[in-house]
Each structure stands twice: as C-alpha cells, then as structure tokens.
Design a protein around this motif. Structure first.
Motif, PDB file in Angstrom:
ATOM      1  N   GLU A 252      44.660  55.337  50.809  1.00 59.40           N
ATOM      2  CA  GLU A 252      45.591  55.881  51.791  1.00 59.40           C
ATOM      3  C   GLU A 252      46.339  54.768  52.515  1.00 59.40           C
ATOM      4  OE1 GLU A 252      46.559  58.945  52.392  1.00 59.40           O
ATOM      5  OE2 GLU A 252      45.312  59.653  50.732  1.00 59.40           O
ATOM      6  N   THR A 253      45.636  53.716  52.869  1.00 55.04           N
ATOM      7  CA  THR A 253      46.280  52.587  53.553  1.00 55.04           C
ATOM      8  C   THR A 253      47.332  51.947  52.668  1.00 55.04           C
ATOM      9  OG1 THR A 253      44.297  52.147  54.866  1.00 55.04           O
ATOM     10  CG2 THR A 253      45.871  50.345  54.628  1.00 55.04           C
ATOM     11  N   PHE A 254      47.004  51.779  51.399  1.00 50.84           N
ATOM     12  CA  PHE A 254      47.960  51.182  50.462  1.00 50.84           C
ATOM     13  C   PHE A 254      49.198  52.053  50.323  1.00 50.84           C
ATOM     14  CE2 PHE A 254      49.707  50.436  46.232  1.00 50.84           C
ATOM     15  CZ  PHE A 254      49.774  49.054  46.179  1.00 50.84           C
ATOM     16  N   LEU A 255      49.005  53.356  50.163  1.00 53.92           N
ATOM     17  CA  LEU A 255      50.151  54.252  50.002  1.00 53.92           C
ATOM     18  C   LEU A 255      51.039  54.259  51.232  1.00 53.92           C
ATOM     19  CD1 LEU A 255      48.319  57.220  48.247  1.00 53.92           C
ATOM     20  CD2 LEU A 255      50.129  55.820  47.227  1.00 53.92           C
ATOM     21  N   ASP A 256      50.441  54.135  52.406  1.00 55.47           N
ATOM     22  CA  ASP A 256      51.205  54.195  53.653  1.00 55.47           C
ATOM     23  C   ASP A 256      51.880  52.881  54.001  1.00 55.47           C
ATOM     24  OD1 ASP A 256      50.439  56.826  54.003  1.00 55.47           O
ATOM     25  OD2 ASP A 256      48.762  56.348  55.329  1.00 55.47           O
ATOM     26  N   SER A 257      51.515  51.799  53.311  1.00 55.90           N
ATOM     27  CA  SER A 257      51.952  50.471  53.746  1.00 55.90           C
ATOM     28  C   SER A 257      53.211  49.963  53.067  1.00 55.90           C
ATOM     29  CB  SER A 257      50.818  49.459  53.506  1.00 55.90           C
ATOM     30  OG  SER A 257      50.559  49.320  52.115  1.00 55.90           O
ATOM     31  N   GLY A 258      53.838  50.782  52.223  1.00 61.44           N
ATOM     32  CA  GLY A 258      55.029  50.311  51.538  1.00 61.44           C
ATOM     33  C   GLY A 258      55.691  51.410  50.747  1.00 61.44           C
ATOM     34  N   ILE A 293      49.507  51.113  41.417  1.00 57.49           N
ATOM     35  CA  ILE A 293      48.125  51.575  41.472  1.00 57.49           C
ATOM     36  C   ILE A 293      47.645  51.743  40.038  1.00 57.49           C
ATOM     37  CG2 ILE A 293      46.598  53.484  42.098  1.00 57.49           C
ATOM     38  CD1 ILE A 293      48.378  53.978  44.516  1.00 57.49           C
ATOM     39  N   LEU A 294      46.521  51.104  39.720  1.00 61.17           N
ATOM     40  CA  LEU A 294      45.906  51.222  38.404  1.00 61.17           C
ATOM     41  C   LEU A 294      44.661  52.085  38.530  1.00 61.17           C
ATOM     42  CD1 LEU A 294      45.983  47.489  37.166  1.00 61.17           C
ATOM     43  CD2 LEU A 294      47.794  49.191  37.022  1.00 61.17           C
ATOM     44  N   LEU A 295      44.639  53.220  37.839  1.00 64.33           N
ATOM     45  CA  LEU A 295      43.440  54.052  37.789  1.00 64.33           C
ATOM     46  C   LEU A 295      42.608  53.561  36.612  1.00 64.33           C
ATOM     47  CD1 LEU A 295      44.831  57.620  38.570  1.00 64.33           C
ATOM     48  CD2 LEU A 295      44.069  55.832  40.135  1.00 64.33           C
ATOM     49  N   THR A 296      41.498  52.886  36.901  1.00 64.67           N
ATOM     50  CA  THR A 296      40.762  52.158  35.877  1.00 64.67           C
ATOM     51  C   THR A 296      39.762  53.019  35.117  1.00 64.67           C
ATOM     52  OG1 THR A 296      39.053  51.467  37.441  1.00 64.67           O
ATOM     53  CG2 THR A 296      40.988  50.036  37.214  1.00 64.67           C
ATOM     54  N   GLY A 297      39.392  54.184  35.648  1.00 66.42           N
ATOM     55  CA  GLY A 297      38.476  55.069  34.942  1.00 66.42           C
ATOM     56  C   GLY A 297      37.016  54.796  35.188  1.00 66.42           C
ATOM     57  N   SER A 298      36.641  53.540  35.421  1.00 68.66           N
ATOM     58  CA  SER A 298      35.248  53.198  35.656  1.00 68.66           C
ATOM     59  C   SER A 298      35.176  51.765  36.172  1.00 68.66           C
ATOM     60  CB  SER A 298      34.419  53.325  34.372  1.00 68.66           C
ATOM     61  OG  SER A 298      34.808  52.332  33.453  1.00 68.66           O
ATOM     62  N   PRO A 299      34.070  51.404  36.850  1.00 66.61           N
ATOM     63  CA  PRO A 299      33.903  50.005  37.285  1.00 66.61           C
ATOM     64  C   PRO A 299      33.898  49.033  36.108  1.00 66.61           C
ATOM     65  CG  PRO A 299      32.348  51.444  38.425  1.00 66.61           C
ATOM     66  CD  PRO A 299      32.984  52.269  37.349  1.00 66.61           C
ATOM     67  N   GLU A 300      33.385  49.483  34.935  1.00 67.79           N
ATOM     68  CA  GLU A 300      33.347  48.604  33.775  1.00 67.79           C
ATOM     69  C   GLU A 300      34.750  48.207  33.332  1.00 67.79           C
ATOM     70  OE1 GLU A 300      29.709  51.047  34.013  1.00 67.79           O
ATOM     71  OE2 GLU A 300      31.844  51.541  33.978  1.00 67.79           O
ATOM     72  N   MET A 301      35.672  49.158  33.356  1.00 71.59           N
ATOM     73  CA  MET A 301      37.042  48.839  32.969  1.00 71.59           C
ATOM     74  C   MET A 301      37.726  47.994  34.038  1.00 71.59           C
ATOM     75  SD  MET A 301      37.198  50.104  30.026  1.00 71.59           S
ATOM     76  CE  MET A 301      38.923  49.759  29.722  1.00 71.59           C
ATOM     77  N   ARG A 302      37.445  48.258  35.293  1.00 68.07           N
ATOM     78  CA  ARG A 302      38.048  47.472  36.367  1.00 68.07           C
ATOM     79  C   ARG A 302      37.613  46.014  36.263  1.00 68.07           C
ATOM     80  NH1 ARG A 302      36.822  49.148  42.491  1.00 68.07           N
ATOM     81  NH2 ARG A 302      34.929  49.677  41.346  1.00 68.07           N
ATOM     82  N   ALA A 303      36.372  45.780  35.820  1.00 65.85           N
ATOM     83  CA  ALA A 303      35.851  44.418  35.723  1.00 65.85           C
ATOM     84  C   ALA A 303      36.594  43.590  34.683  1.00 65.85           C
ATOM     85  CB  ALA A 303      34.363  44.458  35.396  1.00 65.85           C
ATOM     86  N   GLN A 304      37.330  44.246  33.773  1.00 61.46           N
ATOM     87  CA  GLN A 304      38.056  43.514  32.739  1.00 61.46           C
ATOM     88  C   GLN A 304      39.421  43.015  33.206  1.00 61.46           C
ATOM     89  OE1 GLN A 304      37.897  45.095  28.750  1.00 61.46           O
ATOM     90  NE2 GLN A 304      36.260  46.523  29.290  1.00 61.46           N
ATOM     91  N   LEU A 305      39.802  43.385  34.419  1.00 59.05           N
ATOM     92  CA  LEU A 305      41.077  42.927  34.964  1.00 59.05           C
ATOM     93  C   LEU A 305      40.916  41.558  35.619  1.00 59.05           C
ATOM     94  CD1 LEU A 305      42.279  46.288  36.507  1.00 59.05           C
ATOM     95  CD2 LEU A 305      43.567  44.940  34.837  1.00 59.05           C
ATOM     96  N   PRO A 306      42.007  40.799  35.722  1.00 65.34           N
ATOM     97  CA  PRO A 306      41.929  39.505  36.428  1.00 65.34           C
ATOM     98  C   PRO A 306      41.474  39.711  37.875  1.00 65.34           C
ATOM     99  CG  PRO A 306      43.997  39.711  35.217  1.00 65.34           C
ATOM    100  CD  PRO A 306      43.340  41.051  35.149  1.00 65.34           C
ATOM    101  N   HIS A 307      40.728  38.757  38.391  1.00 60.87           N
ATOM    102  CA  HIS A 307      40.224  38.867  39.762  1.00 60.87           C
ATOM    103  C   HIS A 307      41.255  38.431  40.805  1.00 60.87           C
ATOM    104  CE1 HIS A 307      36.242  39.875  38.345  1.00 60.87           C
ATOM    105  NE2 HIS A 307      36.240  38.799  37.563  1.00 60.87           N
ATOM    106  N   ASP A 308      42.355  37.835  40.335  1.00 66.20           N
ATOM    107  CA  ASP A 308      43.347  37.304  41.273  1.00 66.20           C
ATOM    108  C   ASP A 308      44.624  38.146  41.305  1.00 66.20           C
ATOM    109  OD1 ASP A 308      44.116  36.713  38.721  1.00 66.20           O
ATOM    110  OD2 ASP A 308      44.762  34.654  39.152  1.00 66.20           O
ATOM    111  N   LEU A 309      44.502  39.461  41.139  1.00 69.28           N
ATOM    112  CA  LEU A 309      45.677  40.326  41.213  1.00 69.28           C
ATOM    113  C   LEU A 309      46.282  40.255  42.615  1.00 69.28           C
ATOM    114  CD1 LEU A 309      44.476  43.522  39.292  1.00 69.28           C
ATOM    115  CD2 LEU A 309      46.131  41.812  38.507  1.00 69.28           C
ATOM    116  N   PRO A 310      47.593  40.353  42.709  1.00 68.83           N
ATOM    117  CA  PRO A 310      48.226  40.292  44.038  1.00 68.83           C
ATOM    118  C   PRO A 310      47.905  41.538  44.857  1.00 68.83           C
ATOM    119  CG  PRO A 310      49.843  40.839  42.355  1.00 68.83           C
ATOM    120  CD  PRO A 310      48.588  40.483  41.625  1.00 68.83           C
ATOM    121  N   THR A 311      48.133  41.440  46.162  1.00 65.82           N
ATOM    122  CA  THR A 311      47.852  42.578  47.051  1.00 65.82           C
ATOM    123  C   THR A 311      48.804  43.740  46.811  1.00 65.82           C
ATOM    124  OG1 THR A 311      49.270  41.580  48.752  1.00 65.82           O
ATOM    125  CG2 THR A 311      46.904  41.080  48.842  1.00 65.82           C
ATOM    126  N   SER A 312      49.857  43.512  46.019  1.00 63.49           N
ATOM    127  CA  SER A 312      50.794  44.600  45.690  1.00 63.49           C
ATOM    128  C   SER A 312      50.239  45.531  44.618  1.00 63.49           C
ATOM    129  CB  SER A 312      52.125  44.016  45.215  1.00 63.49           C
ATOM    130  OG  SER A 312      51.934  43.220  44.055  1.00 63.49           O
TER     131      SER A 312
END
Length: 431
Positions: A252-258, A293-312
C-alpha cells in the motif's frame, strides 16, 4: 426450491479453482451446501472461501515444484504431461474418492480434466440420481472450427481462421494427437461396463460436455457462441472470485508513493516454470525508468532476483489481482483465463507472455480486442529493441490501448458469471 448438495469437481491450478469458488459462494448464499472436490493442495483457499473441501485426487504435491511446473509448461511435451500423467493416470484413485463424495449430491459440476467426475456424472445422471453439468473456463475448450484456438504461430493461426473447413481440420488433428493421452480413462470406463468413450466423443474433447448443460464461464468479450458448440451451452460471463487477503502495508505504501507502476505476474503456476521472467521484467522496468511490482509467486522465486534492486521495484509473493490491477499502468501476465479476465475488468493495457495450454489463444483474443500486445515466452527479453521494453513503451504511450481497455472494463463490469451459473445449476434437477 429445496436446498441442494452441489459437488464441483475441478482439476488444475488456482485459475481452474477460483471461478468455481465464485459460483460456490453464490450457491451457498442461496442456502445450498457446496463441496469443492479437487487436489489436496487447494484445501486452504477453499476453506477460506467458506465452502466445503473434499480430496478427490490420488496425486501428491510435487516435492520439486519448479521441476514439476517446467514439465507442465514444456512447449511440446507439457500438454501430454498434464492431460495424461497428471489427470488421466489419476482417474482410478479419483473415481474411488469421488464415489462417497457424490453419494448424496443433487448436482455435479465437472471441469475439463475432471475425468473421473465426468464418468460418475454420466452414470448417475442416466440413473436419475443427480443432475450433471460440465463447465468450460476458456474459449479454447470448445475447439470450434468457426473460431479456432490460436497456437501462437502467426501463419498457422491465420491459415486456420481463414475458413471453417480449415478449422475443422484443426479439430480432427487435435483429437488424433490427444486421443492416446486419455487411454487410462477409456480403460476404466470399459471396466465399469461403459463404452470406451461417451456417445459424445473423446473424453478430452466432446466427451467432457454434459448432455444436461454446459457452462461457458468466460466473458463474451473473449468468445461468442459458435455453430459447432454444444446446443445446451450457457455463456455465463466471467465468474469473479475476490480472494480475501491480509493487508500488506509495504504494498500500500509503495502504491501511494508514486505514479501507477507496471505490474508483472505469471499467476500461481507458470511463474515456477520461468525464473528468467522476473529478472527480465526487472530489467525492462529499469530500462524504461518505470516503477514496477513483481509478483514472484513464492519466496523461492523471489530469492532468484538480484538483491540490489532499486527502490522503484517492489517484489511481493502474491497480491489480490482485483485490488492491484486497477492501480497499475500496464499489466504483464501469462494469459491464464482468470488473470486475463481480471486484467480486462481493471481497464488497463496488457502485455501477454503466454507459456502454454489456452494462454496463446487468450492472448490472441486480448490482442484482437485492442487491449493488449503479445510476446511469446521464448522471446521475452528486456535487452532487445523489438521485445519486452519496446512493447511496454508502446503500451504506456499509445492512448488507443487505454481507450480499448476502458471500453472492455465497462462491459465486463456488467457480467455476473457466478450468478448466472448458479441459476443454471439450480435448474439442473428434474422437476
């Protein structure tokens, strides 16, 4: 009308479950008892919806979900794996589990791959013990010669759509290819003293349709009745299930912030078959300077993304599409019928990245409506000018997509698929 016990048997992912939850809730509101008979892995969402769950499958949840999903979405072997290995090979166990579940049922509703339930429906309806109805969740389920399903191969789809005669050729080829996949279903039918297949035809094609009535549970925006559909089809419109979700303050905070973000999702299943989708999506959003916004489906899939994604860019395992999609700028999704329907209802342009099954056909229908562009999963790359980033830029800047999406949303908001389907189900009993 007296209160009924309605059993709904379905096989598949959440996209094959949620429309029936919408129908079940409407029937429950009218005082009927509703049992959803399906895989054990769907117990939680069914019970959260207030309906009764019954385990109707011998299939166990795969230990390696990514490997299982990769098999299911293989471009050539995937359909056989799902129809034969997942559904048809389970027909004996499912039949034995369903018999006591259906013993006191008044109405049985079956989906395309619920082979055991279709056999029980055929037997019990012929004996006058219940009313059997079947359901089709996407236009591709009818394999119409007048509106043939798209394969995603441009020249072939244009060829097949050029005349009903060519569409009939597709139907014959499809039956010939898929007929061996349902051999376990025919074997069980023979053991039960039934013909190898119903009088209507192959279990995966015409044989899935109930003589008493067929519910076409999708929007007429995606497919209108055709001359070769069964005569007893009711086109209900989309049956919308709005899942109750715990509040997500970070979302909600992300959606409201831009400004509205681009939303990327592959639903509940396909996301585990394509780990690169999320990485390429993040690249495309950064390349265009878009919040996402990326809907990753599970924590396992989210873990495959880079850890340094921007705050956007915000990663969320899951969010209710009904709440999120209307706040998006563009929706990038796989073309599953449930996601496609919710995206249509939101009034937002789409980029559809089909991975298999009915998804290329749904994508083609959305593109013909003018609300979407489509890109095959194998070509989904952010770093090629003619691919994801370029199409996203086109969808973000050309107003005709938004205008077409607004028009489709206004039409869809008048659809009450759950109510119409419940009306048909109530009339299914012999008076």
């Amino acid at each position: 009308m007296r209160n009924l016990h309605v059993v709904i048997a379905t096989v598949g992912s959440l996209g094959d479950l949620f429309p029936f939850l919408a129908v079940g809730q409407e029937l429950r509101r009218r005082g009927h008892r509703v049992t959803i008979a399906t895989h054990a892995l769907h117990r939680l969402p069914i019970e959260q919806s207030g309906l009764l769950f019954a385990d109707a499958s011998g299939m166990v949840e795969p230990e390696d979900r990514a490997a299982f999903t990769a098999q299911a979405f293989h471009p050539w072997r995937g359909p056989r794996f799902v129809v034969h290995d997942v559904a048809a090979l389970d027909v004996r166990d499912s039949y034995q589990k369903l018999l006591p579940i259906c013993a006191d049922a008044d109405v049985l509703v079956t989906s395309t791959l619920a082979f055991a339930a279709q056999i029980i429906g055929e037997q019990a309806d012929a004996e006058g013990r219940l009313g059997w109805l079947s359901a089709v969740l996407a236009p591709a389920g009818f394999v119409s010669a007048y509106d043939p399903p798209a394969s995603g191969i441009g020249w072939l789809d244009r060829f097949l759509r050029s005349s009903p005669q060519r569409g009939r050729w597709l139907s014959r080829i499809a039956i010939r290819i898929t007929h061996p996949w349902t051999a376990p279903v025919r074997a069980l039918r023979r053991e039960l003293g039934l013909p190898a297949q119903s009088p209507l035809g192959d279990p995966f094609h015409r044989g899935q349709h109930a003589p008493r009535g067929v519910l076409a549970m999708f929007s007429p925006l995606l497919g209108e009745p055709q001359p070769d559909w069964p005569a007893n089809v009711t086109l209900t419109g989309a049956a919308r299930y709005q899942q109750a979700m715990m509040p997500n303050p970070a979302l909600e905070t992300f959606l409201d912030s831009g400004p509205p973000p681009v939303v990327f999702t592959l639903g509940s299943a396909a996301v585990h078959a394509n780990a690169s989708f999320l990485r390429e999506s993040a690249k495309a959003a950064q390349q265009l300077g878009q919040r996402a916004i990326l809907l990753t489906g599970s924590p396992e899939m989210r873990a495959q993304l880079p850890h340094d994604l921007p705050t956007s860019i915000l990663c969320v395992d899951y969010a209710a599409h009904a709440d999120l999609f209307p706040r998006a700028a563009v929706i990038i999704h796989h073309g599953g019928i449930g996601t496609s329907s919710e995206a249509l209802r939101s009034g937002r342009p789409m980029l559809v990245v089909p991975h298999g099954f009915d998804q290329p056909d749904n994508a083609a229908r959305l593109q013909r409506l003018g609300v979407a562009e489509t890109l095959p999963a194998r070509r989904y790359r952010a770093d090629r000018a003619d691919r994801a980033a370029a199409l996203l830029q086109q969808l973000l800047t050309h107003p005709h997509y938004r205008n077409a999406a607004d028009l489709a949303a206004r039409e869809m908001q008048n659809e009450e698929g759950g109510t119409v389907a419940a009306d048909v189900i109530e009339k299914a009993l012999r008076i």
